[in-house]
Design an enzyme around this catalytic site. Structure first.
Site, PDB file in Angstrom:
ATOM      1  N   LYS A  17       0.837  -1.210   0.000  1.00 53.77           N
ATOM      2  CA  LYS A  17       0.000   0.000   0.000  1.00 53.77           C
ATOM      3  C   LYS A  17       0.870   1.257   0.000  1.00 53.77           C
ATOM      4  O   LYS A  17       2.042   1.243   0.429  1.00 53.77           O
ATOM      5  CB  LYS A  17      -0.975   0.027   1.186  1.00 53.77           C
ATOM      6  CG  LYS A  17      -0.339   0.070   2.583  1.00 53.77           C
ATOM      7  CD  LYS A  17      -0.038   1.454   3.125  1.00 53.77           C
ATOM      8  CE  LYS A  17       0.390   1.451   4.589  1.00 53.77           C
ATOM      9  NZ  LYS A  17       1.453   2.387   4.918  1.00 53.77           N
ATOM     10  N   ASP A 154      -3.244  -1.539   9.956  1.00 54.24           N
ATOM     11  CA  ASP A 154      -3.359  -1.490   8.491  1.00 54.24           C
ATOM     12  C   ASP A 154      -3.997  -2.738   7.895  1.00 54.24           C
ATOM     13  O   ASP A 154      -4.284  -2.771   6.698  1.00 54.24           O
ATOM     14  CB  ASP A 154      -1.963  -1.376   7.846  1.00 54.24           C
ATOM     15  CG  ASP A 154      -1.349  -0.008   8.036  1.00 54.24           C
ATOM     16  OD1 ASP A 154      -2.094   0.944   8.323  1.00 54.24           O
ATOM     17  OD2 ASP A 154      -0.114   0.106   7.892  1.00 54.24           O
TER      18      ASP A 154
HETATM   19  O1  C5P Z   1      -1.097  -1.414  14.534  1.00 56.96           O
HETATM   20  P1  C5P Z   1       0.324  -1.779  14.315  1.00 56.96           P
HETATM   21  O2  C5P Z   1       0.746  -2.960  15.168  1.00 56.96           O
HETATM   22  O3  C5P Z   1       0.680  -1.982  12.875  1.00 56.96           O
HETATM   23  O4  C5P Z   1       1.170  -0.540  14.788  1.00 56.96           O
HETATM   24  C1  C5P Z   1       2.566  -0.599  15.024  1.00 56.96           C
HETATM   25  C2  C5P Z   1       2.938   0.520  15.952  1.00 56.96           C
HETATM   26  O5  C5P Z   1       2.768   1.781  15.303  1.00 56.96           O
HETATM   27  C3  C5P Z   1       2.072   0.598  17.196  1.00 56.96           C
HETATM   28  O6  C5P Z   1       2.599  -0.203  18.218  1.00 56.96           O
HETATM   29  C4  C5P Z   1       2.128   2.070  17.540  1.00 56.96           C
HETATM   30  O7  C5P Z   1       3.337   2.345  18.245  1.00 56.96           O
HETATM   31  C5  C5P Z   1       2.237   2.745  16.196  1.00 56.96           C
HETATM   32  N1  C5P Z   1       0.936   3.243  15.681  1.00 56.96           N
HETATM   33  C6  C5P Z   1       0.391   4.378  16.236  1.00 56.96           C
HETATM   34  N2  C5P Z   1      -0.812   4.848  15.767  1.00 56.96           N
HETATM   35  C7  C5P Z   1      -1.435   4.223  14.753  1.00 56.96           C
HETATM   36  C8  C5P Z   1      -0.888   3.064  14.169  1.00 56.96           C
HETATM   37  C9  C5P Z   1       0.316   2.606  14.666  1.00 56.96           C
HETATM   38  O8  C5P Z   1       0.953   4.977  17.159  1.00 56.96           O
HETATM   39  N3  C5P Z   1      -2.600   4.721  14.305  1.00 56.96           N
END
Ligand code: C5P
Length: 302
Positions: A17, A154
């Site tokens: 993406k 995502d």
């Molecule tokens: O959701 P995901 O595990 O992919 O996110 C990885 C890291 O990115 C999270 O642990 C967080 O620190 C950060 N993140 C965030 N806000 C979001 C998405 C991700 O702070 N909307």
């Protein structure tokens, strides 16, 4: 996402993406950031081959899909243990299945890691969709989307019915978007990557006045330069502070006549929007010559 086969083996193409817009609205009590982002899935794919394993085990093997153009001889590969999002997705779906089917999963990586291109999230979504078919579970798209949100912010986007969406919340609230025409991109990933969590730790809320919707309207009318004028990524500035490679790549893109260019997600992947396939191929060749990293041509089909 393209899913083929259904008896003893299923093959799924998992797209990368790009974020053409990523506005950080603020930090939430749960530690995540509240977002408004416009995402496109593009034709740079990992492939997952999922096969029945009558022993009831779940296993994963990863291999390099080649086709990279950068100075590195070998692509970085993710670990194949239980921490891999593919294994977590498989285990989560199996827990909901009420029985214990097994699967051998072969993951062919082409999407660069730690690049803001969501390769791992896309692989997880492809695992949910592919195993749902292989195991004949009959889970609906909303049910899979709910599981996807437990795996990462995502992941739900990749289960969406369209190639474009405006996503809100921490990214998991997906509003599909119709696009009028195919869009062409050059994507580059320097030799180093960045940790998503680290980039978010250094970000600040966006202060811009426009929304993803306005950018989407220009894209839908084929007004690429106007659309590019509204590109925004609140994570680009912290990523540049954390990685000099992003700044070097930005300068290299700025020297080429792209309709617009920006970093994707938390980086270090960077993209340029082109007027046609021919334009993309031409500019990709120039960027490859700089040897700053892997360079790909990819498109988003409406
Ligand atoms: O959701 P995901 O595990 O992919 O996110 C990885 C890291 O990115 C999270 O642990 C967080 O620190 C950060 N993140 C965030 N806000 C979001 C998405 C991700 O702070 N909307």
């Amino acid at each position: 996402m393209l899913c083929r086969g259904q008896t003893s083996s299923v093959t799924v193409l998992a797209p990368a993406k790009l974020n053409l817009f990523l506005k950080v609205l603020g930090k939430r009590a749960d530690g995540y950031h509240e977002l408004e982002t416009l995402m496109l899935s593009v034709s740079l794919y990992d492939t997952l081959i999922l096969s029945d394993d009558p022993s009831g085990r779940l296993s994963l093997s990863c291999r390099d899909g080649g086709s990279h153009s950068g100075p590195d001889q070998r692509r970085e590969l993710p670990g194949a243990g239980p921490e891999n999002l593919v294994m977590r997705a498989a285990a989560l779906l199996r827990d909901c299945a009420g029985r214990s089917p097994g699967a051998r999963i072969e993951l062919v990586k082409r999407i660069p890691l730690s690049a803001g291109l969501a390769g791992g999230s896309s692989d997880a979504a492809a695992t949910l969709a592919g195993l749902n078919r292989l195991w004949n579970l009959g889970r609906t798209r909303p049910e899979l989307t709910q599981l996807a949100a437990q795996l990462g912010s995502d992941v739900p986007f990749f289960l969406c019915s369209r190639a474009a969406a405006i996503c809100r919340g921490r990214g998991e609230i997906v509003e599909p978007l119709a696009l009028a025409a195919r869009l062409w991109f050059v994507i580059a990933r320097p030799q180093t990557g960045l940790s998503t969590a680290e980039v978010y730790r250094h970000c600040r809320p966006s202060s811009i006045g426009w929304s993803a919707r306005e950018l989407a309207r220009f894209l839908d009318r084929g007004r690429l330069r106007s659309a590019a004028g509204l590109f925004h990524n609140a994570l680009e500035e912290p990523a540049q502070r954390l990685s000099a490679d992003v700044t070097v790549l930005k300068r290299a893109f700025a020297r080429q006549p792209f309709a617009g260019h920006m970093m994707s997600g938390s980086g270090t992947g960077y993209f340029g929007l082109c007027h046609s396939r021919r334009h993309a191929v031409q500019l990709a060749a120039r960027l490859k010559a700089t040897r700053l990293g892997d360079v790909f041509v990819a498109s988003c089909r409406p």
